[in-house]
Scaffold this motif. Sequence first.
Motif, PDB file in Angstrom:
ATOM      1  N   SER A 153      26.911  -8.984 -18.871  1.00 23.51           N
ATOM      2  CA  SER A 153      26.391  -8.608 -17.562  1.00 23.51           C
ATOM      3  C   SER A 153      27.039  -7.325 -17.066  1.00 23.51           C
ATOM      4  O   SER A 153      26.373  -6.443 -16.528  1.00 23.51           O
ATOM      5  N   ALA A 154      28.359  -7.229 -17.254  1.00 25.29           N
ATOM      6  CA  ALA A 154      29.056  -6.026 -16.822  1.00 25.29           C
ATOM      7  C   ALA A 154      28.600  -4.812 -17.617  1.00 25.29           C
ATOM      8  O   ALA A 154      28.388  -3.724 -17.067  1.00 25.29           O
ATOM      9  N   ALA A 155      28.447  -4.994 -18.918  1.00 21.73           N
ATOM     10  CA  ALA A 155      28.028  -3.875 -19.755  1.00 21.73           C
ATOM     11  C   ALA A 155      26.561  -3.522 -19.547  1.00 21.73           C
ATOM     12  O   ALA A 155      26.153  -2.372 -19.713  1.00 21.73           O
ATOM     13  N   LEU A 156      25.759  -4.522 -19.185  1.00 20.75           N
ATOM     14  CA  LEU A 156      24.336  -4.277 -18.937  1.00 20.75           C
ATOM     15  C   LEU A 156      24.114  -3.514 -17.640  1.00 20.75           C
ATOM     16  O   LEU A 156      23.065  -2.889 -17.454  1.00 20.75           O
ATOM     17  N   GLY A 157      25.106  -3.538 -16.764  1.00 22.45           N
ATOM     18  CA  GLY A 157      24.981  -2.893 -15.472  1.00 22.45           C
ATOM     19  C   GLY A 157      24.529  -1.448 -15.523  1.00 22.45           C
ATOM     20  O   GLY A 157      23.583  -1.066 -14.818  1.00 22.45           O
ATOM     21  N   PRO A 158      25.167  -0.597 -16.335  1.00 18.64           N
ATOM     22  CA  PRO A 158      24.742   0.806 -16.374  1.00 18.64           C
ATOM     23  C   PRO A 158      23.292   0.991 -16.806  1.00 18.64           C
ATOM     24  O   PRO A 158      22.592   1.851 -16.287  1.00 18.64           O
ATOM     25  N   PHE A 159      22.829   0.184 -17.770  1.00 18.48           N
ATOM     26  CA  PHE A 159      21.434   0.297 -18.213  1.00 18.48           C
ATOM     27  C   PHE A 159      20.471  -0.129 -17.114  1.00 18.48           C
ATOM     28  O   PHE A 159      19.524   0.583 -16.775  1.00 18.48           O
ATOM     29  N   LEU A 160      20.723  -1.317 -16.536  1.00 19.58           N
ATOM     30  CA  LEU A 160      19.863  -1.803 -15.472  1.00 19.58           C
ATOM     31  C   LEU A 160      19.907  -0.864 -14.275  1.00 19.58           C
ATOM     32  O   LEU A 160      18.874  -0.537 -13.680  1.00 19.58           O
ATOM     33  N   GLY A 161      21.123  -0.417 -13.931  1.00 16.39           N
ATOM     34  CA  GLY A 161      21.256   0.505 -12.810  1.00 16.39           C
ATOM     35  C   GLY A 161      20.523   1.806 -13.051  1.00 16.39           C
ATOM     36  O   GLY A 161      19.859   2.334 -12.155  1.00 16.39           O
ATOM     37  N   GLY A 162      20.641   2.345 -14.260  1.00 14.63           N
ATOM     38  CA  GLY A 162      19.949   3.591 -14.571  1.00 14.63           C
ATOM     39  C   GLY A 162      18.444   3.467 -14.430  1.00 14.63           C
ATOM     40  O   GLY A 162      17.776   4.365 -13.885  1.00 14.63           O
ATOM     41  N   TRP A 163      17.901   2.347 -14.911  1.00 17.58           N
ATOM     42  CA  TRP A 163      16.452   2.139 -14.808  1.00 17.58           C
ATOM     43  C   TRP A 163      16.031   2.020 -13.344  1.00 17.58           C
ATOM     44  O   TRP A 163      15.037   2.614 -12.915  1.00 17.58           O
ATOM     45  N   LEU A 164      16.773   1.247 -12.569  1.00 13.89           N
ATOM     46  CA  LEU A 164      16.437   1.082 -11.155  1.00 13.89           C
ATOM     47  C   LEU A 164      16.548   2.401 -10.390  1.00 13.89           C
ATOM     48  O   LEU A 164      15.709   2.714  -9.545  1.00 13.89           O
ATOM     49  N   THR A 167      13.660   4.726 -11.543  1.00 10.84           N
ATOM     50  CA  THR A 167      12.333   4.191 -11.246  1.00 10.84           C
ATOM     51  C   THR A 167      12.106   3.990  -9.758  1.00 10.84           C
ATOM     52  O   THR A 167      11.022   4.310  -9.236  1.00 10.84           O
ATOM     53  N   LEU A 168      13.100   3.453  -9.059  1.00 10.53           N
ATOM     54  CA  LEU A 168      12.956   3.134  -7.645  1.00 10.53           C
ATOM     55  C   LEU A 168      13.925   3.962  -6.800  1.00 10.53           C
ATOM     56  O   LEU A 168      13.572   5.000  -6.285  1.00 10.53           O
ATOM     57  N   SER A 169      15.150   3.484  -6.670  1.00  8.54           N
ATOM     58  CA  SER A 169      16.155   4.158  -5.858  1.00  8.54           C
ATOM     59  C   SER A 169      17.505   3.532  -6.173  1.00  8.54           C
ATOM     60  O   SER A 169      17.577   2.395  -6.668  1.00  8.54           O
ATOM     61  N   TRP A 170      18.584   4.251  -5.863  1.00  6.79           N
ATOM     62  CA  TRP A 170      19.907   3.675  -6.066  1.00  6.79           C
ATOM     63  C   TRP A 170      20.107   2.432  -5.199  1.00  6.79           C
ATOM     64  O   TRP A 170      20.931   1.575  -5.512  1.00  6.79           O
ATOM     65  N   ARG A 171      19.331   2.312  -4.128  1.00  7.32           N
ATOM     66  CA  ARG A 171      19.477   1.156  -3.237  1.00  7.32           C
ATOM     67  C   ARG A 171      19.144  -0.157  -3.942  1.00  7.32           C
ATOM     68  O   ARG A 171      19.673  -1.217  -3.576  1.00  7.32           O
ATOM     69  N   TRP A 172      18.303  -0.098  -4.975  1.00  5.63           N
ATOM     70  CA  TRP A 172      17.888  -1.320  -5.653  1.00  5.63           C
ATOM     71  C   TRP A 172      18.961  -1.898  -6.558  1.00  5.63           C
ATOM     72  O   TRP A 172      18.844  -3.056  -6.987  1.00  5.63           O
ATOM     73  N   ILE A 173      20.017  -1.146  -6.840  1.00  4.63           N
ATOM     74  CA  ILE A 173      21.118  -1.748  -7.598  1.00  4.63           C
ATOM     75  C   ILE A 173      21.825  -2.815  -6.759  1.00  4.63           C
ATOM     76  O   ILE A 173      22.506  -3.686  -7.307  1.00  4.63           O
ATOM     77  N   PHE A 174      21.652  -2.754  -5.446  1.00  2.00           N
ATOM     78  CA  PHE A 174      22.199  -3.780  -4.560  1.00  2.00           C
ATOM     79  C   PHE A 174      21.165  -4.856  -4.244  1.00  2.00           C
ATOM     80  O   PHE A 174      21.491  -6.047  -4.213  1.00  2.00           O
ATOM     81  N   PHE A 175      19.933  -4.471  -4.009  1.00  2.00           N
ATOM     82  CA  PHE A 175      18.896  -5.450  -3.688  1.00  2.00           C
ATOM     83  C   PHE A 175      18.664  -6.442  -4.833  1.00  2.00           C
ATOM     84  O   PHE A 175      18.270  -7.588  -4.597  1.00  2.00           O
ATOM     85  N   ILE A 176      18.924  -6.029  -6.083  1.00  6.17           N
ATOM     86  CA  ILE A 176      18.693  -6.900  -7.234  1.00  6.17           C
ATOM     87  C   ILE A 176      19.592  -8.127  -7.201  1.00  6.17           C
ATOM     88  O   ILE A 176      19.313  -9.154  -7.832  1.00  6.17           O
ATOM     89  N   ASN A 177      20.679  -8.055  -6.422  1.00  4.56           N
ATOM     90  CA  ASN A 177      21.593  -9.201  -6.350  1.00  4.56           C
ATOM     91  C   ASN A 177      21.010 -10.388  -5.596  1.00  4.56           C
ATOM     92  O   ASN A 177      21.476 -11.524  -5.778  1.00  4.56           O
TER      93      ASN A 177
END
Length: 476
Positions: A153-164, A167-177
Amino acid sequence: MTAPGHALRFSTGAGRGALLAATLASGMVFLDSTVVNVALPRLGAELDATVAGLQWTVNGYALVLAAFVLLGGALGDRLGRRRVFLVGAVWFGVASVACGLAQDSGTLVAARFLQGAGGALLTPGSLAVLQASFHPDDRGRAIGAWSGLSGVSAALGPFLGGWLIDTLSWRWIFFINVPIAVAVVFAGLRWVPESRDSDAPRAGGERFDVAGAVLGALALAGVAYALIEAPVRGPAATPVLVAALVGLLAAVAFGLLERRRGDAAMLPVGLLSGRLFPVLNVFTILVYAALGGFTFFLAVHLQNAVGWSALRTGLASMPVTVLLLVGSARAGALAARIGPRLPLTVGPVVAAVGLLLLRRVGAGASYQVDVLPGVLLFGAGLTLVVAPLTASVLAAVPDRFAGVASGVNNAASRVGGLLAVAALPLLVSLSGTGYAQPAELTAAYRQALAWCAGLLLAGAVLAALLVRRPSGQSQS
């Protein structure tokens, strides 16, 4: 009502459900420790933040998490591990929404402080419920699976964050929680049994160590503030000197208070009476300082100096995810057979070599030639460390201290990352908006990775000299 201890078996539905709840929770907390690094260039530009603002975005979260994770573990032991765990999940989800809605860097940092408080309740609870609830024969397997999946999960963070972010906005790295927190609450209510330390005093009594938590927070906050603000205000500026003095005095007072309170302390002296537990936590600080400094600088460097997108930056670290997924359980089993000394010695050395290779990454870098070899070595080294370290920390203390021991070790990892992010920009002379200047950033990045490699090698020496098999870890 306290559930019977050690009742869950790994192969049962309830066992898998409890593992799911613990993994999702710790994964969510770990995710927000890594995903934010990928967003730093974008949110820095949108919110007009300086290097200090970026540091506080990372460290505001790490500071509160490190300072209060001990209190979170103690609350779980006293009030019930599942109860505190579920409160932490709800708190973390609400604070994540506040982070995503922030309109300036100050508001974001404040919300990150709140998010760290939720993480301080979740992090020790996620591991303590496994330690307290699983049958002894299945506990190692459950912890190994937890370590691997949480690390993923920790290592997947940069990939998921980069896509969000792209694609959307940096704000979605928090909304995904939010949906993750909902899933944690559902799984926790359905499958996690309640457990607590029946010998511990209840919260609200005179023995409950709130003062220790406050002094610990002041110590970390003072030192972190001094390190972060020194490049901006100057090391001799009055606010910097006052903050450093407050931090040092609070640290001394914390030590004196915990010694006076004995086993009633937030950090019970009984945990420190053995040699192995303190050594493992110093090792944790060194290794996680290297990890925190590396992830902070790599994400910013790849985007602002090399010119990669947020998604490509996230994909760059995907081999670490794969190695943790495939290798953590095997590393845990290896350490159970041969003891933790060899994995904890070899792992940091391999990771350090990977960081030294990554120093050559610059403008026009090729992923296959310049990035991948270093990432593979770093991931392999980290895989050798994570599961053996976690299992050894818990085996080094009595079961009744499971929550506090987990909190101490998580605090050690957060302190390591916090101090690295606070100190490294000062050590490599990066301040102001220097992170947006490719030449200045590249020079700072290469120096920072050299420092991180040195921290890993120091951890390897410590493990080689002082780590042994915990008495609670039987040889198979």
